[in-house]
Design a protein around this motif. Structure first.
Motif, mmCIF file in Angstrom:
data_model
loop_
_atom_site.group_PDB
_atom_site.id
_atom_site.type_symbol
_atom_site.label_atom_id
_atom_site.label_comp_id
_atom_site.label_asym_id
_atom_site.label_seq_id
_atom_site.Cartn_x
_atom_site.Cartn_y
_atom_site.Cartn_z
ATOM 1 N N ILE A 294 0.784 -1.143 0.017
ATOM 2 C CA ILE A 294 0.095 0.070 0.180
ATOM 3 C C ILE A 294 0.994 1.225 0.113
ATOM 4 O O ILE A 294 0.570 2.223 -0.596
ATOM 5 N N GLU A 295 2.013 1.185 0.658
ATOM 6 C CA GLU A 295 2.855 2.374 0.559
ATOM 7 C C GLU A 295 3.583 2.438 -0.671
ATOM 8 O O GLU A 295 3.622 3.806 -1.107
ATOM 9 N N TRP A 296 3.854 1.454 -1.487
ATOM 10 C CA TRP A 296 4.342 1.599 -2.701
ATOM 11 C C TRP A 296 3.379 1.970 -3.674
ATOM 12 O O TRP A 296 3.492 3.059 -4.492
ATOM 13 N N ALA A 297 2.115 1.596 -3.349
ATOM 14 C CA ALA A 297 0.841 2.301 -4.299
ATOM 15 C C ALA A 297 0.563 3.602 -4.035
ATOM 16 O O ALA A 297 0.608 4.411 -5.020
ATOM 17 N N LYS A 298 0.917 4.213 -2.889
ATOM 18 C CA LYS A 298 0.829 5.750 -2.736
ATOM 19 C C LYS A 298 1.779 6.219 -3.346
ATOM 20 O O LYS A 298 1.424 7.464 -3.753
ATOM 21 N N GLN A 299 3.095 5.991 -3.346
ATOM 22 C CA GLN A 299 4.028 6.452 -4.112
ATOM 23 C C GLN A 299 3.721 6.597 -5.705
ATOM 24 O O GLN A 299 3.804 7.672 -6.349
ATOM 25 N N LEU A 300 3.168 5.710 -6.228
ATOM 26 C CA LEU A 300 2.522 5.883 -7.724
ATOM 27 C C LEU A 300 1.295 6.722 -7.784
ATOM 28 O O LEU A 300 1.265 7.312 -8.799
#
Length: 348
Positions: A294-300
């Motif tokens: 989810i943290e990676w998704a937030k970055q995108l």
């Protein structure tokens, strides 16, 4: 102990410092008090827990609290870093030394919490108290307050200890620098000149504004630090046995990771992998991986115009609806709303 050439009460405004201490206490869920190099409190306790208030007001039990404070402060100075220990009631406390130019000028005493973890590095019970019928009955009377003590993970405790150590040292160093500037200014005024390095705002005002800025940012920064660190391009494990698993996870972000496969990669049993992984991260494997994705998704969401479906696929979610469900679980809002909020903030 050799007297410090620095006086913490002269360097900083203790009234304003105590306001910051209150904020730190609220954010960390720990009771906090500041003492000078002699161990004498220079602030009041910030949010002392009811159990500890009762114990410290007891003429017999309080002597053990005082021994804990004194010995822990000395141990922190010897180690030159935060010292995490157990008090005579097996409650987690921390002694955080404030050391400037190799001079010990005081300490932050924090804690009054219990550990959520059961499998943690051995902690020293710095003072032992003999059990007897009288103290056992007193403990029974305070049992409800004892049970209501805040509970933190060991990782949260160590993170807070390091944060307080670096934050307090920085603020004191900054205050000393400004104090030195004030002295220089006074000497220059006595000679009829004004140092060019000192602007119209007083040095003490500069220092306090720095404290206020830190205070305002502290709450959100502390909460996000752990996850942000985990979402970097790599994860350096303190346990080398786990490093192959972390390396694989960060190199294959689109895959669905299975605990058993990661255990095999580390050449250990799944049960042992699960135990030391939770100890390392403070979360079980499934929750850690989901939060990380989810943290990676937030970055995108913040940096690209990829659709929600594309971002879901990029991190190996089984379907978009499940991705949205997990995102909402961790962020309390949908990916679309998160993106809109982020963009609106960026435009402000």
């Amino acid at each position: 102990m050799v007297k410090s050439r620095f006086d913490i009460g002269r360097i900083i405004d203790l009234e304003k410092w105590h306001k910051l201490q209150d904020s730190l206490s609220l954010v960390t869920k720990m009771a906090i008090i500041t003492v000078d190099y002699k161990g004498v409190p220079v602030t009041k306790h910030s949010y002392c827990q009811s159990f500890c208030q009762n114990v410290r007001q007891d003429s017999y039990l309080s002597q053990y609290c005082q021994k804990c404070d004194a010995r822990a402060g000395l141990e922190a100075v010897r180690l030159n870093k935060p010292y995490i220990y157990l008090c005579h009631f097996n409650i987690i406390d921390i002694a955080i030394p404030i050391i400037i130019d190799n001079q010990y000028i005081g300490a932050i005493m924090a804690g009054q919490v219990k550990l959520r973890d059961t499998n943690v590095p051995p902690l020293e019970q710095i003072v032992t108290r003999p059990s007897n019928a009288e103290t056992d009955s007193k403990f029974a009377a305070y049992k409800k307050d004892y049970d209501s003590l805040p509970v933190l993970s060991y990782e949260e405790v160590t993170t807070i200890a390091d944060m307080l150590f670096h934050l307090c040292t920085y603020i004191i160093e900054e205050a000393i620098r400004k104090d030195t500037a004030i002295d220089a200014y006074k000497k220059a005024m006595a000679l009829g000149t004004t140092p060019a390095s000192l602007d119209k705002m007083s040095a003490s005002e500069h220092a306090y504004r720095n404290i206020q800025a830190i205070q305002n940012e502290l709450s959100s920064a502390l909460i996000e630090t752990k996850v942000k660190q985990s979402a970097a391009d790599a994860f350096l494990s303190s346990n080398p046995v786990l490093q192959p698993a972390f390396d694989y996870i960060f190199a294959h972000k689109s895959e669905n990771f299975k605990l058993q496969a990661m255990a095999e990669l580390c050449h250990i049993s799944p049960s042992y992998f699960s135990r030391i992984f939770t100890k390392e991260t403070g979360e079980n494997f499934t929750i850690f991986v989901a939060r990380l994705k989810i943290e990676w998704a937030k970055q995108l969401l913040e940096s690209t115009d990829l659709s929600i479906n594309e971002i879901s696929d990029a991190f190996g979610f089984s379907d978009t609806s499940y991705f949205i469900k997990m995102f909402k679980k961790f962020e309390n809002l949908t990916p679309t709303i998160y993106r809109n909020v982020y963009k609106s903030k960026a435009m402000d």
